[in-house]
Design an enzyme around this catalytic site. Sequence first.
Site, PDB file in Angstrom:
ATOM      1  CG  ASP A 139      -2.247   0.621   1.004  1.00  0.00           C
ATOM      2  OD1 ASP A 139      -2.344   1.430   0.066  1.00  0.00           O
ATOM      3  OD2 ASP A 139      -3.196   0.345   1.770  1.00  0.00           O
ATOM      4  CG  ASP A 181      -9.722   1.578  -0.576  1.00  0.00           C
ATOM      5  OD1 ASP A 181      -8.797   1.576  -1.406  1.00  0.00           O
ATOM      6  OD2 ASP A 181      -9.544   1.677   0.662  1.00  0.00           O
TER       7      ASP A 181
HETATM    8  C1  GLA Z   1      -6.047   1.316   1.699  1.00  0.00           C
HETATM    9  C2  GLA Z   1      -6.171   0.223   0.630  1.00  0.00           C
HETATM   10  C3  GLA Z   1      -7.211  -0.785   1.057  1.00  0.00           C
HETATM   11  C4  GLA Z   1      -6.811  -1.392   2.390  1.00  0.00           C
HETATM   12  C5  GLA Z   1      -6.626  -0.299   3.432  1.00  0.00           C
HETATM   13  C6  GLA Z   1      -6.043  -0.838   4.715  1.00  0.00           C
HETATM   14  O1  GLA Z   1      -7.207   2.078   1.797  1.00  0.00           O
HETATM   15  O2  GLA Z   1      -6.507   0.778  -0.610  1.00  0.00           O
HETATM   16  O3  GLA Z   1      -7.338  -1.792   0.071  1.00  0.00           O
HETATM   17  O4  GLA Z   1      -5.627  -2.132   2.227  1.00  0.00           O
HETATM   18  O5  GLA Z   1      -5.752   0.725   2.957  1.00  0.00           O
HETATM   19  O6  GLA Z   1      -5.855   0.137   5.673  1.00  0.00           O
END
Ligand code: GLA
Length: 408
Positions: A157, A218
């Site tokens: 990430d 997301d």
């Molecule tokens: C980001 C990523 C998600 C998840 C969260 C975890 O938002 O895009 O897919 O991994 O972090 O905190």
Amino acid sequence: MWASAVLLVLLGSFGANALDNGLARTPPMGWLAWERFRCNVNCTADPKNCVSEKLFMEMADRLVEDGYKDAGYEYVNIDDCWMAKQRDANNKLYADPERFPSGIKGLADYMHKKGLKLGIYLDYGTKTCGGYPGSLDYLELDAKTIADWGVDMLKMDGCYADVKTMKTGYPQMTKYLNATGRPILFSCSWPDYERGAGIPINYTLVAENCNIWRNYVDIQDSWQSVLSIIDYYAKEQDTLVPVAGPGNFNDPDMLIIGDFSLSVEQAKAQMAMWAILAAPLLMSNDLRTITPEYRDILLNKDVIAISQDNAGIMGKRVLQDGPLLPQFVEAWTRPLADKKYAALFYSRSIKQPLNTNVTMKDLGLPDYKKGYMVTDVYAGKKMGFFGEKDRLLVKVNPSGVVLIKAEP
Ligand code: GLA
């Protein structure tokens, strides 16, 4: 002579830097904790749903016993919030000892004994999005650590990071992963962060260094969220389709089939659309309580076969809003191996089912003069042979799809 020697040296060094793990020849399949279980770390209040080794072991058991593994779902992926709050005395990461008493190595062994694979989550910045230790300054150590544990996939990430440095930082991690000698499927959030920061994305570089990569925001547990993601991929298809192929896939994020929000029609639509997009099929749901109608969608062999077609070509939207289709209906196609095609009709209508009526030529299928044998994939029925003038009649339900396969 000298020029070619220089070229060889350059090619050699390029080869050593690029990702060379041989993985993700087709879009990876598995399960990923985040969308459904988030950063629930309170195992006292919620022992069944907190992020703990028990959760991953239980999902692994369901994958094996309920047919998912046989259908191709093999990765069990940890997301954020697995770590202890700080590194150990040697700066090594370790899992929260209360929630992961066997450690990540123990969990990886558990997966491997079942014929499954384990994925893990790190963050390129100073902290993970959930506030756990980041990998900045520790990329090499963390690559070695997860390889020693026997991890098979890494999602990296990009929270709490200087996005401008990702074009060099992520490829650095690729080098460290290569150097471990362990094939670790590399999932990069890098292009999504560049998009968010308005930095031009170099997808050639991304594909040289990552197996799969997030492009967009997301996914959440709502049909609106799925739709907004589909819209993004349609809008960007001219950029995204050419970079996908065996070893490299765009990642529109997890399947939310079997969670709280999608109707059965919408669940079929997400599954079919992800197959057309050659997207990773990473479910984020509770396999212990999922109902059979959703499970059947996730296990549909014919849809999975389209997803896993070995040509690895990503599909795209080919028709939208008339004159060939009724308003609110769109058509997508994905070229498959051996000159076959998958095609999908999707309806944005919120009213009644709509009828479409197109030829193979309207869909842009190249062998339309010779014609195609067409199957309705979800109905599991042959629809017949369609020559140059024949019209394919299908009825598309509101926020539903009809997925077809056309064979020359
Ligand atoms: C980001 C990523 C998600 C998840 C969260 C975890 O938002 O895009 O897919 O991994 O972090 O905190």
